[in-house]
Design an enzyme around this catalytic site. Structure first.
Site, PDB file in Angstrom:
ATOM      1  N   CYS A 213     -37.002 -19.256 -31.099  1.00 58.04           N
ATOM      2  CA  CYS A 213     -36.066 -20.298 -30.685  1.00 58.04           C
ATOM      3  C   CYS A 213     -36.806 -21.633 -30.656  1.00 58.04           C
ATOM      4  O   CYS A 213     -37.875 -21.746 -30.047  1.00 58.04           O
ATOM      5  CB  CYS A 213     -35.500 -19.970 -29.309  1.00 58.04           C
ATOM      6  SG  CYS A 213     -34.496 -21.288 -28.597  1.00 58.04           S
TER       7      CYS A 213
ATOM      8  N   CYS B 139     -26.001 -15.873 -39.076  1.00 56.85           N
ATOM      9  CA  CYS B 139     -26.046 -17.114 -39.849  1.00 56.85           C
ATOM     10  C   CYS B 139     -26.606 -18.189 -38.922  1.00 56.85           C
ATOM     11  O   CYS B 139     -25.910 -18.687 -38.039  1.00 56.85           O
ATOM     12  CB  CYS B 139     -24.638 -17.462 -40.309  1.00 56.85           C
ATOM     13  SG  CYS B 139     -24.523 -18.943 -41.314  1.00 56.85           S
TER      14      CYS B 139
ATOM     15  N   CYS C 272     -32.702 -19.168 -23.305  1.00 55.71           N
ATOM     16  CA  CYS C 272     -32.291 -20.514 -22.864  1.00 55.71           C
ATOM     17  C   CYS C 272     -30.811 -20.807 -23.080  1.00 55.71           C
ATOM     18  O   CYS C 272     -30.314 -21.827 -22.634  1.00 55.71           O
ATOM     19  CB  CYS C 272     -33.129 -21.588 -23.553  1.00 55.71           C
ATOM     20  SG  CYS C 272     -32.775 -21.822 -25.309  1.00 55.71           S
TER      21      CYS C 272
ATOM     22  N   CYS D 173     -29.399 -18.173 -27.869  1.00 58.84           N
ATOM     23  CA  CYS D 173     -30.703 -17.664 -27.461  1.00 58.84           C
ATOM     24  C   CYS D 173     -30.546 -16.919 -26.137  1.00 58.84           C
ATOM     25  O   CYS D 173     -29.943 -17.432 -25.193  1.00 58.84           O
ATOM     26  CB  CYS D 173     -31.703 -18.813 -27.307  1.00 58.84           C
ATOM     27  SG  CYS D 173     -33.290 -18.283 -26.634  1.00 58.84           S
TER      28      CYS D 173
ATOM     29  N   CYS E 297     -37.013 -22.981 -26.752  1.00 58.39           N
ATOM     30  CA  CYS E 297     -37.773 -22.331 -25.680  1.00 58.39           C
ATOM     31  C   CYS E 297     -38.871 -21.387 -26.155  1.00 58.39           C
ATOM     32  O   CYS E 297     -39.662 -20.915 -25.350  1.00 58.39           O
ATOM     33  CB  CYS E 297     -36.831 -21.585 -24.739  1.00 58.39           C
ATOM     34  SG  CYS E 297     -36.136 -20.069 -25.439  1.00 58.39           S
TER      35      CYS E 297
END
Length: 183
Positions: free
Chosen positions: A98, A170, A150, A147, A101
């Site tokens: 991510c 995607c 986060c 995510c 984070c």
């Protein structure tokens, strides 16, 4: 009458294909420093490739630590323009994290070429790395991928991927950081 249907399909079909994953805005890319399979993000104290503690920050707190383009995608669910992101057409081996984070999201072994213009994966790193919610924006019914650490917007999940899962995650390139296996 048939001509009008053809013309409408010819002119509007590309719009629907390009916007299937979101708003389709051109956003610049964020820079990150990779050292010893860790990504350093100066100015973002919440970024960690190893900490899995859930983050519950306000948008104002995120705005202070994320570059504007990353903030627009990850906190306001914008979408980068198709075929412009840095990872949509790569096949390098490594791990995707991510961009907000540092949460581990995907291994490159789950990446496939979907020709949709965004990086696509058929499975996430683990069951907690990505969470989902219904998305009814833009008069479409989709599943938003967020995510698991986060809550940042990553992209969408579709049921048109390859075996063994049949799923296509995607993702926006700008929502991902990549660490190659050879680093």
């Amino acid at each position: 009458m048939k001509t009008n249907i053809f013309i409408n399909t010819f002119f509007f079909l590309p719009f629907f294909i390009v916007t299937a994953c979101g708003q389709n805005k051109k956003l610049p890319e964020e820079k990150a420093v990779i050292t010893n399979k860790q990504i350093n993000k100066p100015g973002n104290p919440y970024y960690s490739n190893s900490d899995t503690t859930k983050l519950n920050l306000t948008d104002a707190e995120w705005k202070k630590v994320l570059p504007e383009d990353v903030y627009l995608v990850m906190r306001e669910a914008e979408t980068e323009r198709a075929f412009t992101g840095k990872y949509w057409n790569t096949d390098e081996k490594g791990t995707y994290y991510c961009a907000a984070c540092g949460n581990k999201l995907f291994r490159s072994t789950a990446k496939f070429s979907s020709s949709c213009g965004w990086p696509s994966f058929f499975e996430q790193e683990n069951k907690k790395s990505i969470i989902f919610k219904n998305d009814f924006s833009y008069n479409m019914e989709r599943i938003e991928a967020l995510c698991g650490r986060c809550g940042g917007h990553l992209g969408h999940l579709f049921d048109d991927g390859p075996p063994p899962t049949g799923k296509r995650y995607c993702m926006n390139s700008i929502a991902l950081d990549f660490v190659p296996d050879n680093q």
